[in-house]
Scaffold this active site. Structure first.
Site, mmCIF file in Angstrom:
data_model
loop_
_atom_site.group_PDB
_atom_site.id
_atom_site.type_symbol
_atom_site.label_atom_id
_atom_site.label_comp_id
_atom_site.label_asym_id
_atom_site.label_seq_id
_atom_site.Cartn_x
_atom_site.Cartn_y
_atom_site.Cartn_z
ATOM 1 N N GLY A 72 -71.355 -76.991 12.010
ATOM 2 C CA GLY A 72 -70.095 -77.680 12.235
ATOM 3 C C GLY A 72 -68.980 -76.767 12.697
ATOM 4 C CG ASN A 154 -63.421 -81.418 3.502
ATOM 5 O OD1 ASN A 154 -62.656 -81.723 4.408
ATOM 6 N ND2 ASN A 154 -63.228 -80.368 2.721
ATOM 7 C CG HIS A 204 -75.021 -77.654 5.455
ATOM 8 N ND1 HIS A 204 -74.302 -77.516 4.290
ATOM 9 C CD2 HIS A 204 -74.161 -77.383 6.463
ATOM 10 C CE1 HIS A 204 -73.057 -77.169 4.579
ATOM 11 N NE2 HIS A 204 -72.944 -77.086 5.884
ATOM 12 C CB CYS A 325 -57.044 -69.497 -8.842
ATOM 13 S SG CYS A 325 -56.258 -68.544 -10.160
#
Length: 396
Positions: A72, A154, A204, A325
């Site tokens: 992708g 996503n 995938h 984070c």
């Protein structure tokens, strides 16, 4: 429940058994180079072309419009850079329209192209995470060369109004691309119905192997190649084809055509959401659109908690958060931030993405564990308290 539970199918999927079986011969005895003219090459070339036809059948296009890539990210880079390079000789400053919630394989190439002189408009989304087609219409200008809006996000699974967006682009003679990595194999994807000129597939994400993808390029669309060399892929993408993985992608598309007729993941997604609502009431919040959403994706927030802390206490469960984070400071997911989600809600987000192997029993166990963990947790977000625990950022 013993063992581990995988609820991160939007990040990647296990290759379907049929896929692994189809690939195996091309890793051993059928190893020929598709460009060779002898018996070994002819068999490999036939396998590549058969896979191309299977991908095309899933997308309802012609096999000649399918270009195989490494995945992708390459497909998206090919679209953005290939369009820019093809148009920069005719446009003083080629203009690209995209959204603020795209995958980094769209956003980062856009930023790169801005450094080369491109003008990029990053469209907002509403509180459900959807692009308003009227914003696309308003952003179109004489220098616009491409509109690229993902088919489904996503993180939230929210499906974009691509058909309306593509029509607006077409009315102005502008190319339209959609990153369909998250939708192909989960919902019907027909390039004619969508009206797009370019569409990205990542193997995938639909139970195929990693390291291979495809790009639909409508006949007549001009893209400058990223990779230059021999004339592979009809001169559109140089490099010896990854035959085994291409065969795997073709088989995955063939399997997907059968799986699209089932509604198992939709039932399980809604079953899981209703269980969470029954347990947590208003403590749990759905992020995204209630209906215009992938049938396998549930992005929920637990008010006042850190999603990363919850997952850290669920080591048997593979799921993702959208937060990051840095140096002990948590940042809201850019997608949820673009949707205007409050920090006290957004930092508690967890994306559960289901697959064809997910069971009710697994979701029941996760629900009970979440109830136990959250009942023992203090509300910390928005109260200025520090917290520990590594995040598992959302992947494409």
């Amino acid at each position: 429940m013993n063992g581990r539970i995988y609820l991160d199918f939007n990040a990647t999927t296990p290759p379907a058994p049929e896929v692994a079986a189809a690939m195996r011969p091309y890793l051993t005895e059928d190893f020929g180079n598709p460009s060779s003219t002898h018996w070994a090459g002819i068999g490999a070339r036939d396998a590549v072309e058969a896979a191309r036809s299977k991908v095309a059948a899933l997308l309802c296009c012609d096999a000649t419009e399918i270009v195989f890539t490494s995945g992708g990210t390459e497909s998206n880079n090919q679209v953005l850079k290939g369009t820019f390079y093809a148009c920069c000789r005719d446009k003083a400053r080629p203009h690209i329209i995209t959204s603020r919630i795209e995958h980094p394989s769209i956003l980062e190439p856009c930023r790169f192209l801005e450094g080369l002189g491109a003008d990029v408009t990053y469209l907002p989304v509403d509180r459900f995470g959807r692009v308003d087609p009227s914003d696309v219409k308003d952003a179109l200008q004489d220098e616009t060369v491409l509109v690229s809006v993902m088919h489904a996000n996503n993180e939230t699974g929210v499906i974009q109004p691509i058909t309306e967006i593509a029509q607006l682009a077409r009315d102005r003679g502008v190319l339209c691309h959609t990153d369909a990595a998250q939708t192909v194999g989960k919902i019907p994807v027909d390039v004619e119905s969508l009206g797009v000129d370019l569409l990205t597939i990542a193997s995938h994400k639909l139970y195929g192997p990693k390291g291979v993808g495809a790009l639909f390029v409508r006949e007549g669309v001009e893209l400058t190649s990223l990779l230059h060399g021999a004339g592979h892929e009809a001169g559109r993408r140089a490099g010896t084809e990854n035959v085994a993985s291409i065969v795997g992608l073709g088989t995955a598309c063939e399997v997907a055509r059968r799986w699209l007729e089932t509604t198992d993941t939709l039932f399980l997604r809604d079953y899981f959401w209703q269980k969470l609502r029954a347990i947590f009431s208003d403590l749990v919040v759905l992020n995204g659109h209630l209906d215009e959403r992938l049938p396998n994706t549930l992005n929920v927030s637990f008010r006042g908690l850190f999603g990363s802390n919850i997952l850290a206490k669920l080591p048997a469960v593979a799921a993702s958060t959208g937060s990051a984070c840095h140096a002990g400071v948590r940042c809201l997911s850019p997608v949820l931030e673009a949707m205007g989600v409050e920090e006290s809600i957004g930092l508690g987000a967890i994306r559960f993405s289901l697959g064809h192997t997910t069971t009710e029993q697994e979701l029941d166990w996760v629900s009970r564990e979440l109830e136990r963990i959250i009942s023992e947790s203090d509300r910390v977000v928005g109260k200025g308290k520090a917290s520990s625990g590594a995040t598992k950022p959302v992947t494409h």
